[in-house]
Design an enzyme around this catalytic site. Structure first.
Site, PDB file in Angstrom:
ATOM      1  N   SER A 169       0.838  -1.187   0.000  1.00 31.65           N
ATOM      2  CA  SER A 169       0.000   0.000   0.000  1.00 31.65           C
ATOM      3  C   SER A 169       0.889   1.259   0.000  1.00 31.65           C
ATOM      4  O   SER A 169       1.741   1.389  -0.877  1.00 31.65           O
ATOM      5  CB  SER A 169      -0.956  -0.031   1.199  1.00 31.65           C
ATOM      6  OG  SER A 169      -1.988   0.917   1.059  1.00 31.65           O
ATOM      7  N   ARG A 239     -11.901   6.693   9.423  1.00 33.04           N
ATOM      8  CA  ARG A 239     -11.370   5.330   9.473  1.00 33.04           C
ATOM      9  C   ARG A 239     -12.403   4.310   9.005  1.00 33.04           C
ATOM     10  O   ARG A 239     -12.069   3.364   8.286  1.00 33.04           O
ATOM     11  CB  ARG A 239     -10.931   5.000  10.903  1.00 33.04           C
ATOM     12  CG  ARG A 239     -10.469   3.568  11.112  1.00 33.04           C
ATOM     13  CD  ARG A 239      -9.264   3.234  10.258  1.00 33.04           C
ATOM     14  NE  ARG A 239      -8.701   1.941  10.625  1.00 33.04           N
ATOM     15  CZ  ARG A 239      -7.645   1.386  10.054  1.00 33.04           C
ATOM     16  NH1 ARG A 239      -7.023   2.030   9.077  1.00 33.04           N
ATOM     17  NH2 ARG A 239      -7.201   0.218  10.448  1.00 33.04           N
ATOM     18  N   ASP A 335      -8.644  -6.848  -4.601  1.00 33.86           N
ATOM     19  CA  ASP A 335      -8.214  -5.510  -4.167  1.00 33.86           C
ATOM     20  C   ASP A 335      -8.736  -4.484  -5.160  1.00 33.86           C
ATOM     21  O   ASP A 335      -8.228  -4.369  -6.271  1.00 33.86           O
ATOM     22  CB  ASP A 335      -6.693  -5.466  -4.088  1.00 33.86           C
ATOM     23  CG  ASP A 335      -6.151  -4.138  -3.555  1.00 33.86           C
ATOM     24  OD1 ASP A 335      -6.949  -3.203  -3.356  1.00 33.86           O
ATOM     25  OD2 ASP A 335      -4.930  -4.052  -3.339  1.00 33.86           O
ATOM     26  N   HIS A 368      -7.846  -5.536  -0.218  1.00 28.93           N
ATOM     27  CA  HIS A 368      -6.558  -4.848  -0.141  1.00 28.93           C
ATOM     28  C   HIS A 368      -5.749  -5.280   1.082  1.00 28.93           C
ATOM     29  O   HIS A 368      -4.523  -5.382   1.024  1.00 28.93           O
ATOM     30  CB  HIS A 368      -6.801  -3.340  -0.097  1.00 28.93           C
ATOM     31  CG  HIS A 368      -5.554  -2.527  -0.009  1.00 28.93           C
ATOM     32  ND1 HIS A 368      -4.612  -2.477  -1.005  1.00 28.93           N
ATOM     33  CD2 HIS A 368      -5.081  -1.711   0.985  1.00 28.93           C
ATOM     34  CE1 HIS A 368      -3.615  -1.679  -0.655  1.00 28.93           C
ATOM     35  NE2 HIS A 368      -3.884  -1.200   0.548  1.00 28.93           N
ATOM     36  N   ASP A 369      -6.427  -5.533   2.179  1.00 25.27           N
ATOM     37  CA  ASP A 369      -5.735  -5.906   3.420  1.00 25.27           C
ATOM     38  C   ASP A 369      -5.140  -7.307   3.398  1.00 25.27           C
ATOM     39  O   ASP A 369      -4.545  -7.729   4.395  1.00 25.27           O
ATOM     40  CB  ASP A 369      -6.703  -5.807   4.611  1.00 25.27           C
ATOM     41  CG  ASP A 369      -6.606  -4.458   5.315  1.00 25.27           C
ATOM     42  OD1 ASP A 369      -5.804  -3.619   4.877  1.00 25.27           O
ATOM     43  OD2 ASP A 369      -7.342  -4.249   6.299  1.00 25.27           O
TER      44      ASP A 369
END
EC number: 2.3.1.31
Length: 400
Positions: A169, A239, A335, A368-369
């Site tokens: 990232s 967040r 992602d 993505h994580d």
């Protein structure tokens, strides 16, 4: 069932977070007025400091150093207990004995980026001219600024060339920037779930988060430290919005579906009826305990400004022309924040520039994580790449 804290509660670790900004629970490199950091905005930042952690030992010829670059909300505590939250390091799946980044074989360095809030100089640090937190008086920083500061740290550690630079990232952006800014100093690079510039969609998501922070009445134009407040509501919402982009629809459906939270019927209110709502509220409330709101503004802006090709007349391949760095680029099928198409663009540019590059697209629904999670295929690829790079650079014997 996960116990959820309200995002309306005050951050439980505000004092610890404020203390870490100037006096981090990690190693510290301090650069005086005679060693300024030249920022892209035209300002020389001095004095400044970089907080960092190391794992393992540097070998005799200083050839086994690996720099880990953290993502947007990460920090230097990659493989140790976090001093504010008490939780394990953020990359336990990859860094540790017997893992791809093994401290028994490598000297692993992870620094907090400039502009962040865990000990490297940033908006929550004390401005030496005023004795108060910098706030929005802190200059705007960029990804290249972060990398220049890291290079000064690597110089301070007496390391001429890094065996590998690794990151996902925003950390992947730093990794790619390292290979462009200091090609002779990077033997290999593992760039994960990243790109060489932010998309319009990603900039839009970041602007949403920044506006959420700045709309909080407790933000006080970035002077919340002086006012004795904290924009926990705005940062929590930022967040929550960002965390959605780190996941995938399939992962959210598998983990939560439309299941209710601690009830069978809806409350016909705006309480967190669904488990996914409770999960997001938990993510928001836990995040504000450890992260500075102004740092969130600065780091998201740094990612937005990043564009390697812009410094090479828009031709990305020219940035990597004749590089000697060995690359591995990794993407994940689910992602949508940094889709595989972005990674392929990087690979095409590297090929056009004559680089040695391997590419892997890993099939997973974890979004993505995924690079932060236990995804065996990714861990195996990282291990194999570091092994082959080690053989190529004489760091490990073939077959070991």
């Amino acid at each position: 069932m996960m116990k959820v804290q309200s995002i309306h509660g005050q951050a439980a670790h505000a004092e610890e977070r404020a203390h870490e900004a100037d006096h981090p629970s990690s190693q510290l490199a301090v650069f005086g007025a005679d060693q300024p950091l030249a920022l892209d905005c035209g300002i020389d930042l001095a004095p400044f400091q970089i907080a960092y952690q190391t794992y393992g030992e540097l070998n005799a010829d200083k050839s086994n150093a690996i720099l880990v670059c953290h993502a947007l909300t990460g920090d230097q505590h990659v493989a140790n207990i976090h001093p504010v939250t008490g939780k394990p390091g953020w990359w336990q799946t990859v860094v540790g004995p017997g893992k791809p980044l093994d401290p028994e074989r490598f000297f692993i360095i992870c620094s907090n980026v400039i502009g962040s809030c865990m000990g490297s100089t940033g908006p929550s640090s004390t401005n030496p001219l005023t004795g108060k937190p910098w706030g929005l008086d802190f200059p705007i920083i960029t990804i290249p600024d972060m990398v220049r500061a890291q290079a000064m740290l690597i110089d301070r550690l007496g390391i001429e060339r890094l065996f590998c630079v690794v990151g996902g990232s925003m950390g992947g952006m730093q990794t790619l920037q390292w290979t462009v800014a200091y090609p002779k100093r990077v033997a290999s690079a593992l760039a994960i779930a990243c790109s060489t510039r932010h998309s319009a969609q990603n900039i839009a998501f970041h602007e949403l988060g920044r506006q959420a922070v700045m709309a909080d009445p407790e933000w006080h134009h970035g002077r919340y430290f002086e006012e004795g407040t904290y924009p926990h509501r705005g940062l929590g919402v930022a967040r929550m919005a960002a965390h959605i982009t780190y996941l995938s629809d399939a992962a959210l459906h598998r983990k939560f579906g439309r299941r209710m939270q601690d009830r069978e019927l809806p409350t016909f209110s705006f309480d967190a009826d669904f488990q996914v709502e409770s999960y997001l509220r938990y993510q928001g409330s836990s995040f504000v305990e450890r992260f500075d709101a102004n740092s969130y503004l600065y780091l998201t802006r740094a990612m937005d400004y990043f564009d390697i090709a812009a410094d090479h007349d828009g031709v990305l391949a020219e940035a990597f022309r004749d590089t000697t760095t060995r690359f591995c680029v990794v993407s994940f099928t689910s992602d949508w924040l940094f889709p595989t198409s972005e990674s392929r663009n990087v690979v095409h540019a590297l090929n056009a520039g004559g680089a040695r590059v391997s590419f892997a697209e890993i099939e997973t629904d974890r979004g993505h994580d995924a690079f932060l999670l236990d995804v065996p295929e990714f861990i195996d690829i990282a291990r194999a790449f570091l092994q082959s790079a080690g053989v190529a650079h004489g760091l490990v014997a073939k077959g070991n």
